[in-house]
Scaffold this motif. Structure first.
Motif, PDB file in Angstrom:
ATOM      1  N   LEU A  81      33.704   1.999 -45.309  1.00 35.10           N
ATOM      2  CA  LEU A  81      34.286   0.755 -45.804  1.00 35.10           C
ATOM      3  C   LEU A  81      33.505  -0.472 -45.329  1.00 35.10           C
ATOM      4  O   LEU A  81      33.396  -1.463 -46.048  1.00 35.10           O
ATOM      5  N   LEU A  82      32.935  -0.390 -44.113  1.00 33.04           N
ATOM      6  CA  LEU A  82      32.101  -1.499 -43.636  1.00 33.04           C
ATOM      7  C   LEU A  82      30.848  -1.644 -44.491  1.00 33.04           C
ATOM      8  O   LEU A  82      30.454  -2.768 -44.840  1.00 33.04           O
ATOM      9  N   ASP A  83      30.214  -0.511 -44.839  1.00 33.88           N
ATOM     10  CA  ASP A  83      29.037  -0.569 -45.711  1.00 33.88           C
ATOM     11  C   ASP A  83      29.385  -1.192 -47.061  1.00 33.88           C
ATOM     12  O   ASP A  83      28.648  -2.040 -47.581  1.00 33.88           O
ATOM     13  N   ARG A  84      30.519  -0.780 -47.606  1.00 35.81           N
ATOM     14  CA  ARG A  84      30.923  -1.311 -48.908  1.00 35.81           C
ATOM     15  C   ARG A  84      31.237  -2.803 -48.808  1.00 35.81           C
ATOM     16  O   ARG A  84      30.848  -3.596 -49.686  1.00 35.81           O
ATOM     17  N   THR A  85      31.911  -3.202 -47.736  1.00 37.98           N
ATOM     18  CA  THR A  85      32.264  -4.619 -47.570  1.00 37.98           C
ATOM     19  C   THR A  85      31.028  -5.485 -47.356  1.00 37.98           C
ATOM     20  O   THR A  85      30.898  -6.572 -47.942  1.00 37.98           O
ATOM     21  N   ILE A  86      30.093  -5.017 -46.514  1.00 36.30           N
ATOM     22  CA  ILE A  86      28.877  -5.792 -46.248  1.00 36.30           C
ATOM     23  C   ILE A  86      28.030  -5.926 -47.510  1.00 36.30           C
ATOM     24  O   ILE A  86      27.495  -7.009 -47.807  1.00 36.30           O
ATOM     25  N   ASP A  87      27.899  -4.846 -48.297  1.00 32.58           N
ATOM     26  CA  ASP A  87      27.145  -4.928 -49.555  1.00 32.58           C
ATOM     27  C   ASP A  87      27.793  -5.910 -50.521  1.00 32.58           C
ATOM     28  O   ASP A  87      27.098  -6.674 -51.217  1.00 32.58           O
ATOM     29  N   SER A  88      29.124  -5.904 -50.566  1.00 33.23           N
ATOM     30  CA  SER A  88      29.827  -6.835 -51.454  1.00 33.23           C
ATOM     31  C   SER A  88      29.591  -8.280 -51.038  1.00 33.23           C
ATOM     32  O   SER A  88      29.344  -9.148 -51.884  1.00 33.23           O
ATOM     33  N   ILE A  89      29.628  -8.544 -49.735  1.00 30.74           N
ATOM     34  CA  ILE A  89      29.409  -9.915 -49.257  1.00 30.74           C
ATOM     35  C   ILE A  89      27.969 -10.344 -49.527  1.00 30.74           C
ATOM     36  O   ILE A  89      27.710 -11.505 -49.884  1.00 30.74           O
ATOM     37  N   ARG A  90      27.016  -9.434 -49.377  1.00 35.82           N
ATOM     38  CA  ARG A  90      25.614  -9.779 -49.654  1.00 35.82           C
ATOM     39  C   ARG A  90      25.417 -10.130 -51.130  1.00 35.82           C
ATOM     40  O   ARG A  90      24.671 -11.068 -51.461  1.00 35.82           O
ATOM     41  N   LYS A  91      26.074  -9.398 -52.017  1.00 30.20           N
ATOM     42  CA  LYS A  91      25.973  -9.719 -53.440  1.00 30.20           C
ATOM     43  C   LYS A  91      26.600 -11.079 -53.727  1.00 30.20           C
ATOM     44  O   LYS A  91      26.056 -11.865 -54.521  1.00 30.20           O
ATOM     45  N   GLN A  92      27.727 -11.368 -53.088  1.00 30.80           N
ATOM     46  CA  GLN A  92      28.348 -12.675 -53.272  1.00 30.80           C
ATOM     47  C   GLN A  92      27.459 -13.790 -52.734  1.00 30.80           C
ATOM     48  O   GLN A  92      27.368 -14.863 -53.331  1.00 30.80           O
ATOM     49  N   LYS A  93      26.785 -13.515 -51.617  1.00 26.46           N
ATOM     50  CA  LYS A  93      25.871 -14.511 -51.040  1.00 26.46           C
ATOM     51  C   LYS A  93      24.692 -14.772 -51.977  1.00 26.46           C
ATOM     52  O   LYS A  93      24.273 -15.921 -52.160  1.00 26.46           O
ATOM     53  N   ASP A  94      24.146 -13.712 -52.579  1.00 27.24           N
ATOM     54  CA  ASP A  94      23.041 -13.892 -53.526  1.00 27.24           C
ATOM     55  C   ASP A  94      23.495 -14.646 -54.770  1.00 27.24           C
ATOM     56  O   ASP A  94      22.741 -15.469 -55.324  1.00 27.24           O
ATOM     57  N   ARG A 154      27.521 -15.456 -44.410  1.00 30.60           N
ATOM     58  CA  ARG A 154      26.592 -15.007 -43.369  1.00 30.60           C
ATOM     59  C   ARG A 154      27.345 -14.582 -42.111  1.00 30.60           C
ATOM     60  O   ARG A 154      27.017 -13.566 -41.487  1.00 30.60           O
ATOM     61  N   ASP A 155      28.371 -15.343 -41.746  1.00 29.05           N
ATOM     62  CA  ASP A 155      29.193 -14.963 -40.594  1.00 29.05           C
ATOM     63  C   ASP A 155      29.946 -13.656 -40.860  1.00 29.05           C
ATOM     64  O   ASP A 155      30.105 -12.834 -39.954  1.00 29.05           O
ATOM     65  N   GLY A 156      30.425 -13.479 -42.093  1.00 29.40           N
ATOM     66  CA  GLY A 156      31.108 -12.234 -42.427  1.00 29.40           C
ATOM     67  C   GLY A 156      30.196 -11.030 -42.311  1.00 29.40           C
ATOM     68  O   GLY A 156      30.593  -9.975 -41.796  1.00 29.40           O
ATOM     69  N   ILE A 157      28.971 -11.162 -42.780  1.00 32.37           N
ATOM     70  CA  ILE A 157      27.996 -10.063 -42.657  1.00 32.37           C
ATOM     71  C   ILE A 157      27.705  -9.777 -41.195  1.00 32.37           C
ATOM     72  O   ILE A 157      27.623  -8.620 -40.771  1.00 32.37           O
ATOM     73  N   LYS A 158      27.585 -10.845 -40.400  1.00 26.92           N
ATOM     74  CA  LYS A 158      27.276 -10.670 -38.975  1.00 26.92           C
ATOM     75  C   LYS A 158      28.405  -9.947 -38.249  1.00 26.92           C
ATOM     76  O   LYS A 158      28.153  -9.002 -37.486  1.00 26.92           O
TER      77      LYS A 158
END
Length: 481
Positions: free
Chosen positions: A266-279, A354-358
């Motif tokens: 779930l962390l992998d899925r959440t981090i990938d989702s946040i990265r897509k939102q950041k892009d 960025r803070d969420g990914i961190k």
């Protein structure tokens, strides 16, 4: 012969490990209980709720309990074997220290796997349940406890004071009740005595008051004049809604998106989702800029074909009429403010993502680093025990606590460095492992070569040689004086 030695070392390790595990777990549990004691006291919590609170709070302690238990038990095991000269006998038989440690290395790897599975599957669920229960307990008001001579203010809109309460717990004397129904007036009730009881569903507190007066002031915010009313009574019943004193039953779904409640998947899925939102935020910003500045949409070949003519913008503006010039300035300011707001809004969103990914990467690496720490601390504890050659809970416990404090401080500093953007999550969360792994290799090398690292005679010998080396120089200086 070798199988018997394997059984010997495993049996020698099992006893100290079980004892130190439960002792460490109990100490950490008491520390957690002391941390939250202010939120538990005075709220009339039943034993089942307190038991649930402690049960879910203790689950997250295993990732700290396991490494320190392995460290202490490995020092005790090899210290006991060294103190009884069993290690000397084993080495004299031609069996190396690493070969003797091999069964415990497999045990340490097994414990690493158990710690990881626990951190990945059990602790997220326990954290979710713990945070839900803690939220309900923290926002639950103190239990109904009317003490003589003290105002009770936990019922919304009321302040109640009683002068005396009889032994039956129901009869009360010299009752004073202040009720605030608006911001302008406070009504009050004063009675000589009365009785109190809870309703069957425990949602209401009923006062039956006798021989008193009710004072009421009427008015409104539009008129400063008020009307004062005094009403005497022989018997008066007053109901208080105490449903706010009851404990809430918050749904688990409120906190399910917290990073500490997520597994690796779930962390992998959440981090990938946040990265897509950041892009997508960068794409959104470019689109808004293109809509405001139309010339940036021109093709590159148009700019290359355009003649390189230097235009004096001040001269061009000076030739424009004043009415047009004002519109030009206003349009430019509008575009500038719009671009500024767009950059600020997108910048804040980018910082949040960025803070969420961190934070997500911190929790991701924590599950692996704390699990591997069990193996690293074993390779520190086992060589230390064979070098110190002292059993029991004396010297081994002191040394173990020292190294565990180093490990824990490195973990805390690493996480703090990541949160303050001083280093990456990879380096920060693995800082303790990166620092202690070379130390474990060094201690293992010293133990394999029968180092006198913690032998006091060894340091006396070094000090004696240093003194003999400097004695001629000291004597020569003394003769010159």
């Amino acid at each position: 012969m070798i199988k018997k030695l394997d059984k010997l070392i495993i049996r020698s390790f099992a006893g100290p490990f079980i004892v130190t595990f439960f002792i460490t777990f109990f100490v950490l549990m008491m520390q957690s209980l002391w941390k939250y004691i202010d939120d538990l006291v005075g709220k009339d919590l039943d034993l089942f709720t307190i038991g649930q609170f402690l049960w879910y709070a203790s689950a997250s302690l295993l990732t700290l309990t396991m490494p320190i238990a392995i460290l202490i038990s490995s020092i005790m095991t090899f210290g006991n074997l060294g103190e009884s000269f069993e290690l000397v006998a084993i080495k004299s038989a031609g069996i190396s220290l690493l070969r003797f440690m091999r069964p415990l290395i497999w045990v340490a790897l097994l414990l690493c796997g158990i710690t990881f599975l626990f951190a990945n599957y059990v602790i997220p669920y326990a954290n979710l349940k713990f945070k839900t229960i803690y939220y309900d307990i923290a926002f639950k008001k103190p239990a109904l406890d009317l003490k003589p001579g003290t105002f009770y203010k936990h019922i919304p809109g009321y302040a109640i004071k009683i002068g005396k309460k009889d032994a039956d717990g129901k009869t009360i004397h010299n009752v004073v009740i202040y009720e605030q129904q608006s911001q302008l007036q406070d009504n009050s009730i004063i009675a000589e005595k009365g009785t109190m009881k809870l309703s069957a569903d425990k949602r209401y507190l009923e006062f039956t008051l006798q021989n008193g007066n009710r004072y009421q002031e009427r008015g409104n915010s539009m008129d400063t004049s008020t009307e004062f009313i005094r009403m005497g009574f022989k018997e008066y019943k007053k109901l208080f809604d105490i449903s706010s004193l009851q404990m809430m039953n918050t749904s688990d779904t409120v906190f399910k998106n917290d990073y500490k409640m997520l597994s690796i998947r779930l962390l992998d899925r959440t981090i990938d989702s946040i990265r897509k939102q950041k892009d997508s935020l960068g794409t959104k910003l470019n689109r808004e800029v293109n809509n405001q500045l139309h010339y940036v949409n021109l093709r590159d070949d148009i700019w290359k074909r355009a003649p390189a003519v230097k235009v004096d913008t001040s001269f061009v503006l000076a030739t424009l009429p004043d009415s047009v010039k004002i519109k030009v300035y206003e349009g430019a300011l509008t575009i500038a403010y719009s671009l500024k707001n767009s950059y600020q809004i997108v910048g804040n969103d980018m910082d949040s993502k960025r803070d969420g990914i961190k934070v997500g990467l911190i929790e991701w690496h924590r599950k692996f680093s704390l699990s591997l720490a069990c193996l690293v601390l074993f390779f520190i504890g086992a060589p230390l025990g064979s070098i110190i050659r002292k059993g029991g809970l004396g010297m081994p416990l002191v040394v173990a606590i020292l190294f565990f404090l180093i490990f824990h401080l490195l973990n805390m500093f690493g996480e703090k460095f990541v949160k303050e953007n001083m280093t990456t999550p990879l380096v920060g969360m693995w800082l303790a492992v990166l620092v202690l792994t070379p130390l474990g290799m060094f201690l293992t090398y010293k133990a394999m070569h029968d180092s006198a690292l913690f032998n006091k005679e060894f340091y006396f010998w070094i000090f004696k040689n240093i003194r003999l080396f400097f004695n001629p120089v000291i004597n020569k200086l003394n003769r010159k004086q």
